[in-house]
Scaffold this motif. Structure first.
Motif, PDB file in Angstrom:
ATOM      1  N   GLN A   1       0.867  -1.263  -0.116  1.00 11.79           N
ATOM      2  CA  GLN A   1       0.019   0.099   0.037  1.00 11.79           C
ATOM      3  C   GLN A   1       0.899   1.076  -0.068  1.00 11.79           C
ATOM      4  O   GLN A   1       0.447   2.213  -0.780  1.00 11.79           O
ATOM      5  N   LEU A   2       1.871   1.117   0.783  1.00 13.09           N
ATOM      6  CA  LEU A   2       2.730   2.246   0.679  1.00 13.09           C
ATOM      7  C   LEU A   2       3.686   2.755  -0.486  1.00 13.09           C
ATOM      8  O   LEU A   2       3.465   4.166  -0.697  1.00 13.09           O
ATOM      9  N   ASN A   3       4.053   1.877  -1.167  1.00  7.70           N
ATOM     10  CA  ASN A   3       4.747   2.360  -2.424  1.00  7.70           C
ATOM     11  C   ASN A   3       3.917   2.926  -3.530  1.00  7.70           C
ATOM     12  O   ASN A   3       4.271   3.801  -4.171  1.00  7.70           O
ATOM     13  N   PRO A   4       2.946   2.541  -3.750  1.00  4.33           N
ATOM     14  CA  PRO A   4       1.909   3.004  -4.740  1.00  4.33           C
ATOM     15  C   PRO A   4       1.359   4.477  -4.127  1.00  4.33           C
ATOM     16  O   PRO A   4       1.335   5.373  -4.948  1.00  4.33           O
ATOM     17  N   HIS A   5       1.470   4.751  -2.903  1.00  4.38           N
ATOM     18  CA  HIS A   5       1.173   5.955  -2.380  1.00  4.38           C
ATOM     19  C   HIS A   5       2.056   6.923  -2.748  1.00  4.38           C
ATOM     20  O   HIS A   5       1.891   8.007  -2.924  1.00  4.38           O
ATOM     21  N   PHE A   6       3.282   6.477  -2.638  1.00  5.34           N
ATOM     22  CA  PHE A   6       4.554   7.228  -2.873  1.00  5.34           C
ATOM     23  C   PHE A   6       4.675   7.477  -4.447  1.00  5.34           C
ATOM     24  O   PHE A   6       4.987   8.704  -4.952  1.00  5.34           O
ATOM     25  N   LEU A   7       4.368   6.591  -5.202  1.00  2.00           N
ATOM     26  CA  LEU A   7       4.378   6.624  -6.639  1.00  2.00           C
ATOM     27  C   LEU A   7       3.289   7.677  -7.168  1.00  2.00           C
ATOM     28  O   LEU A   7       3.755   8.586  -7.972  1.00  2.00           O
ATOM     29  N   PHE A   8       2.043   7.621  -6.687  1.00  3.52           N
ATOM     30  CA  PHE A   8       1.040   8.435  -7.138  1.00  3.52           C
ATOM     31  C   PHE A   8       1.328  10.075  -6.865  1.00  3.52           C
ATOM     32  O   PHE A   8       1.272  10.700  -7.667  1.00  3.52           O
ATOM     33  N   ASN A   9       1.901  10.308  -5.751  1.00  3.87           N
ATOM     34  CA  ASN A   9       2.542  11.700  -5.492  1.00  3.87           C
ATOM     35  C   ASN A   9       3.458  12.076  -6.395  1.00  3.87           C
ATOM     36  O   ASN A   9       3.656  13.231  -6.819  1.00  3.87           O
ATOM     37  N   SER A  10       4.485  11.337  -6.586  1.00  7.90           N
ATOM     38  CA  SER A  10       5.530  11.472  -7.350  1.00  7.90           C
ATOM     39  C   SER A  10       5.075  11.796  -8.812  1.00  7.90           C
ATOM     40  O   SER A  10       5.672  12.902  -9.563  1.00  7.90           O
ATOM     41  N   LEU A  11       4.105  11.183  -9.289  1.00  2.00           N
ATOM     42  CA  LEU A  11       3.868  10.995 -10.605  1.00  2.00           C
ATOM     43  C   LEU A  11       3.135  12.480 -10.817  1.00  2.00           C
ATOM     44  O   LEU A  11       3.036  12.977 -11.919  1.00  2.00           O
ATOM     45  N   ASN A  12       2.469  12.834  -9.819  1.00  2.00           N
ATOM     46  CA  ASN A  12       1.395  14.069  -9.859  1.00  2.00           C
ATOM     47  C   ASN A  12       2.661  15.136  -9.894  1.00  2.00           C
ATOM     48  O   ASN A  12       2.246  16.272 -10.815  1.00  2.00           O
ATOM     49  N   SER A  13       3.893  15.024  -9.200  1.00  2.00           N
ATOM     50  CA  SER A  13       4.820  16.300  -9.549  1.00  2.00           C
ATOM     51  C   SER A  13       5.326  16.414 -10.916  1.00  2.00           C
ATOM     52  O   SER A  13       5.321  17.462 -11.431  1.00  2.00           O
ATOM     53  N   ILE A  14       5.678  15.012 -11.565  1.00  2.00           N
ATOM     54  CA  ILE A  14       6.065  15.057 -12.956  1.00  2.00           C
ATOM     55  C   ILE A  14       5.128  15.680 -13.855  1.00  2.00           C
ATOM     56  O   ILE A  14       5.270  16.226 -14.788  1.00  2.00           O
TER      57      ILE A  14
ATOM     58  N   ARG B   1      13.787   2.014  -8.115  1.00  2.00           N
ATOM     59  CA  ARG B   1      14.785   1.047  -8.121  1.00  2.00           C
ATOM     60  C   ARG B   1      15.337   0.861  -6.724  1.00  2.00           C
ATOM     61  O   ARG B   1      15.292  -0.151  -6.289  1.00  2.00           O
ATOM     62  N   SER B   2      15.891   1.841  -6.205  1.00  2.00           N
ATOM     63  CA  SER B   2      16.334   1.651  -4.670  1.00  2.00           C
ATOM     64  C   SER B   2      15.318   1.400  -3.814  1.00  2.00           C
ATOM     65  O   SER B   2      15.607   0.364  -2.843  1.00  2.00           O
ATOM     66  N   SER B   3      14.485   2.003  -3.806  1.00  2.00           N
ATOM     67  CA  SER B   3      13.128   1.517  -2.955  1.00  2.00           C
ATOM     68  C   SER B   3      12.606   0.163  -3.023  1.00  2.00           C
ATOM     69  O   SER B   3      12.504  -0.362  -1.830  1.00  2.00           O
ATOM     70  N   LEU B   4      12.509  -0.276  -4.141  1.00  2.00           N
ATOM     71  CA  LEU B   4      11.938  -1.621  -4.371  1.00  2.00           C
ATOM     72  C   LEU B   4      12.978  -2.825  -3.800  1.00  2.00           C
ATOM     73  O   LEU B   4      12.905  -3.787  -3.270  1.00  2.00           O
ATOM     74  N   TYR B   5      14.267  -2.485  -4.156  1.00  2.00           N
ATOM     75  CA  TYR B   5      15.425  -3.202  -3.846  1.00  2.00           C
ATOM     76  C   TYR B   5      15.717  -3.364  -2.199  1.00  2.00           C
ATOM     77  O   TYR B   5      15.614  -4.306  -1.497  1.00  2.00           O
ATOM     78  N   GLU B   6      15.171  -2.046  -1.566  1.00  2.00           N
ATOM     79  CA  GLU B   6      15.257  -2.185  -0.043  1.00  2.00           C
ATOM     80  C   GLU B   6      14.224  -2.636   0.517  1.00  2.00           C
ATOM     81  O   GLU B   6      14.109  -3.270   1.648  1.00  2.00           O
ATOM     82  N   LYS B   7      13.049  -2.812  -0.119  1.00  2.00           N
ATOM     83  CA  LYS B   7      11.766  -2.921   0.541  1.00  2.00           C
ATOM     84  C   LYS B   7      11.640  -4.687   0.507  1.00  2.00           C
ATOM     85  O   LYS B   7      11.240  -5.252   1.647  1.00  2.00           O
ATOM     86  N   ASP B   8      12.715  -5.293  -0.107  1.00  2.00           N
ATOM     87  CA  ASP B   8      12.572  -6.895   0.126  1.00  2.00           C
ATOM     88  C   ASP B   8      13.472  -7.411   1.411  1.00  2.00           C
ATOM     89  O   ASP B   8      13.232  -8.125   2.177  1.00  2.00           O
ATOM     90  N   LYS B   9      14.227  -6.184   2.035  1.00  2.00           N
ATOM     91  CA  LYS B   9      14.781  -6.541   3.275  1.00  2.00           C
ATOM     92  C   LYS B   9      13.946  -5.996   4.176  1.00  2.00           C
ATOM     93  O   LYS B   9      14.353  -6.372   5.639  1.00  2.00           O
TER      94      LYS B   9
END
Length: 361
Positions: free
Chosen positions: A178-191, A214-222
């Motif tokens: 739920q968290l990553n799409p929330h971040f992605l949505f706000n960033s895409l609005n900025s772009i 890329r960084s957030s998805l890599y670290e998410k696994d941890k």
């Protein structure tokens, strides 16, 4: 040796069972061997024979009971129902113990010793052998079921622990999803706001967002990320947002360098900064400063993000912050906290407090 080959637990259990049977009944039968040798003058050969027969009788009766109990699945019964069945079973086994031993005794004295013994009188002889049978069968059956009850509790505890871990991981994965799409949505609005106004800056923003994801998805696994790497994500995010806000957005930091290798939940600081921009800077005509601080107080890490703004008491906390609170509760078992408070000077402070004793560098 095949390391992937699992040991046969069933065979191990059976082997342990027979070892306990042989050792237990061998020890118990020593007393009767001593008795017939010293009191009844059986002699060495017949004493040893009697000793072997005593062991065999004990193993035979208890093993027959074990087979019956396994077939009837008595070990899975509640304790009260099991005890109701055990009392008459112990009495029955004790009577069988008396009968078999009396027949053995009668056979020795009539066939070997050559004495004239009445079969009926030999069979109904019960004192003290009945009490011995009751004592031995009670001890064996109770020990048998206590062992299985203990094993059942151990297995249940392991299964519950595994279910708890699975549920915990599933909840964490769900919250992260739920968290990553929330971040992605706000960033895409900025772009989106930059695409027509400044295509070159928009392309740079897309590259920056790609690196962030890329960084957030890599670290998410941890599940956890070092404060140093989390701050790198935050700085990239600020650069991304400054393309839209320009001079209206400023970031000031006060970071304790001794803490940068400690682990925290992924995207937690980024979420504080994102929330400060969305609910603070974005609502101010002149923008403002986001002040980010990471410091140590006693044995806790305090992460705060301050921004100009007010807290709307009639509006519930956003999805991102709700998820953050749940993640902290699950990850640190209630020993971490999140708070959002309003200050007198027109600032809003979001704070995460994480215990250092369960963090690892």
């Amino acid at each position: 040796m095949d390391i992937n080959k699992k040991p046969n637990i069933s065979n191990t259990t059976v082997s342990l069972y027979w070892k306990c049977q042989l050792i237990g009944w061998s020890i118990v039968s020593v007393y009767w061997a001593y008795t017939v040798y010293t009191r009844d003058n059986y002699g060495i050969f017949y004493t040893l024979l009697n000793y072997v027969l005593d062991i065999s009788i004990g193993i035979f009766l208890t093993h027959m009971y074990r087979r019956f109990a396994l077939k009837a699945k008595w070990s899975s019964l509640p304790i009260k129902k099991l005890l109701i069945r055990l009392v008459p079973t112990i009495l029955l086994l004790a009577v069988l113990y008396v009968l078999i031993n009396n027949l053995k005794w009668h056979a020795y004295w009539t066939l070997i010793a050559g004495e004239d013994k009445n079969l009926w009188e030999s069979i109904i002889y019960w004192d003290p052998i009945l009490l011995t049978g009751l004592r031995l069968m009670s001890i064996w059956i109770l020990a048998y079921h206590l062992y299985h009850y203990y094993q059942k509790e151990v297995v249940t505890a392991k299964e519950n622990a595994q279910l708890s871990l699975i549920a915990k991981q599933a909840q964490l994965d769900n919250l992260s999803a739920q968290l990553n799409p929330h971040f992605l949505f706000n960033s895409l609005n900025s772009i989106k706001s930059l695409v027509i106004e400044n295509p070159n800056v928009a392309r740079r923003a897309i590259d920056l967002l790609s690196d962030l994801l890329r960084s957030s998805l890599y670290e998410k696994d941890k599940g956890l990320i070092s404060i140093k790497n989390e701050l790198a994500l935050v700085y990239d995010y600020i650069e991304l947002e400054k393309m839209r806000f320009e001079e209206r957005l400023q970031l000031k930091t006060n970071i304790d360098n001794d803490l940068i290798n400690y682990k925290i939940p992924t995207l937690s600081i980024q979420l504080l900064v994102e929330n400060a921009i969305k609910h603070g800077i974005d609502l101010k005509v002149d923008g403002g400063i986001v002040f980010l601080e990471v410091k140590k107080k006693l044995s806790y890490i305090h992460i705060t993000a301050e921004n100009p703004g007010v807290i709307n008491q009639h509006k519930s906390v956003g999805l991102g912050l709700k998820n953050l609170k749940k993640r902290l509760e699950i990850q640190y078992k209630g020993d971490a906290s999140f708070s959002l408070t309003a200050k007198e000077n027109g600032l809003v402070c979001a704070e995460i407090i994480i215990p250092m004793h369960i963090n690892h560098e």
